[in-house]
Design an enzyme around this catalytic site. Structure first.
Site, mmCIF file in Angstrom:
data_model
loop_
_atom_site.group_PDB
_atom_site.id
_atom_site.type_symbol
_atom_site.label_atom_id
_atom_site.label_comp_id
_atom_site.label_asym_id
_atom_site.label_seq_id
_atom_site.Cartn_x
_atom_site.Cartn_y
_atom_site.Cartn_z
ATOM 1 N N HIS A 109 47.131 50.440 73.568
ATOM 2 C CA HIS A 109 47.729 50.590 74.910
ATOM 3 C C HIS A 109 47.415 49.332 75.747
ATOM 4 C CE1 HIS A 109 48.379 52.287 78.876
ATOM 5 N NE2 HIS A 109 48.506 53.527 78.445
ATOM 6 N N GLU A 144 52.825 48.630 74.603
ATOM 7 C CA GLU A 144 51.937 49.332 73.686
ATOM 8 C C GLU A 144 52.565 49.423 72.291
ATOM 9 O OE1 GLU A 144 50.923 53.105 75.576
ATOM 10 O OE2 GLU A 144 51.473 52.246 77.494
HETATM 11 C C1 BG6 Z 1 51.258 55.337 79.165
HETATM 12 C C2 BG6 Z 1 52.056 56.588 79.353
HETATM 13 O O1 BG6 Z 1 51.180 55.050 77.812
HETATM 14 O O2 BG6 Z 1 49.933 55.534 79.671
HETATM 15 C C3 BG6 Z 1 52.060 56.984 80.827
HETATM 16 O O3 BG6 Z 1 53.370 56.427 78.855
HETATM 17 C C4 BG6 Z 1 50.619 57.123 81.320
HETATM 18 O O4 BG6 Z 1 52.787 58.193 80.995
HETATM 19 C C5 BG6 Z 1 49.877 55.827 81.044
HETATM 20 O O5 BG6 Z 1 50.629 57.409 82.705
HETATM 21 C C6 BG6 Z 1 48.415 55.820 81.488
HETATM 22 O O6 BG6 Z 1 47.725 56.873 80.938
HETATM 23 P P1 BG6 Z 1 46.207 57.103 81.295
HETATM 24 O O7 BG6 Z 1 45.839 58.410 80.649
HETATM 25 O O8 BG6 Z 1 45.425 55.953 80.744
HETATM 26 O O9 BG6 Z 1 46.114 57.134 82.816
#
Ligand code: BG6
Length: 307
Positions: free
Chosen positions: A175, A279
């Site tokens: 991510h 990602e």
């Molecule tokens: C992304 C998602 O990968 O991660 C989003 O598609 C999400 O929907 C974002 O808000 C952040 O997620 P987190 O759990 O790290 O706040």
């Protein structure tokens, strides 16, 4: 400074041999690896095997975005860098009490190997440990490792081995938060004609027709795509090339101003403008079924190119 308690977990031979690697522990008890070789610097938190920063020495600007008020506490994911989402992406398919994006990003990991490659890059292999909490959330026996290679490029290989006697399915994402000059002026190339699910519009399915550009909240899972993507950033006079394998989804996310301001760890009011998440993933119907005894590897390599 190397602290004895941090070193204890590390293969002492690897530790002694690899002079570009330093282990540190902060006041909350989190351990970090700092790498400073001839080609690049990087920092990795052992919680989550989370790459927090990477900057080739040839580059003036950091490549990854790390929130200025990211939280460094046990059990919470760090906002920025490269969280590892595993063994599911987004909400858990059946149990909404479980943490979105799985538990790998907040688990303790240990270094199992480290070496300096002939080209001067540093290669570190980490393995996720399995406290009772992870066993509660995924009862099947498994092994999860990530190999991180820090040099002029940054490469991650995330390998899942099925140690059960039946197949199981994983969703996953590297991510990555990239540092950009201004999200409103960049373009992402490589996704033309690709089907996506738009999370901002209740997963509505559409096909991308152009280079990706941004003028508001953006949260899309591009499906069935294994091509390179390029973050074209005229403001920083550079392009970041993202090359991947073992991945059929590419997720792009920026929460924009209103949502960022509701999040406690997105930094100063306008900091979200300097970030875009691209990602490397296997999400939704691209989740992967792994047969008993088999290993599935999802890999990505980032390279900075001049414009
Ligand atoms: C992304 C998602 O990968 O991660 C989003 O598609 C999400 O929907 C974002 O808000 C952040 O997620 P987190 O759990 O790290 O706040």
């Amino acid at each position: 400074m190397i602290q004895a308690s941090a070193v204890k977990k590390i293969n002492p031979v690897a530790e002694a041999e690899h002079h570009h690697v330093r282990f540190i522990r902060d006041e909350s008890g989190l351990d970090y690896i700092e790498i400073d070789n001839d080609l690049a610097t990087a920092k990795i938190a052992l919680q989550g095997a989370h790459v927090m920063s990477w900057q080739p020495k040839s580059q003036q600007h950091p490549v990854l975005w790390l929130s200025s008020n990211a939280r460094y506490v046990p059990g919470r994911s760090i906002r920025g860098g490269i969280p590892i989402c595993w063994p599911w992406f987004g909400a858990h398919p059946t149990d909404s009490t479980l943490c979105p994006h799985g538990f790998a990003r907040v688990m303790p990991w240990q270094v199992v190997d480290a070496e300096t490659l002939n080209n001067g890059a540093t290669r570190i292999e980490l393995q996720m440990l399995e406290p009772a909490e992870s066993k509660r959330q995924l009862s099947y026996p498994h092994l999860l490792t990530v190999t991180i290679t820090v040099g002029e490029t940054l490469r991650l290989d995330l390998a899942t081995t099925n140690k059960a006697d039946h197949p199981f399915m994983v969703g996953e994402a590297l991510h990555t938060y990239f540092h950009v000059s201004d999200v409103a002026t960049i373009q992402i190339k490589g996704l033309e004609d690709t089907l996506y699910a738009d999370k901002v519009f209740n997963y509505e399915r559409r096909v991308e027709t152009h280079d990706v550009q941004f003028n508001g909240e953006f949260d899309r899972v591009y499906l069935n795509t294994n091509v390179d993507c390029m973050i074209h950033d005229a403001g920083l006079n550079r392009q970041i090339r993202i090359s991947k394998s073992g991945s059929q989804s590419t997720v792009i996310w920026n929460p924009w101003g209103e949502k960022s301001n509701q999040m406690v760890d997105m930094g100063k009011p306008d900091e979200w403008r300097e970030m875009i998440c691209v990602e490397t993933a296997n999400a939704l119907e691209n989740s992967v079924v792994i047969s008993p005894g088999r290993t599935h590897t999802m890999s990505v390599e980032y390279r900075v190119e001049s414009l």
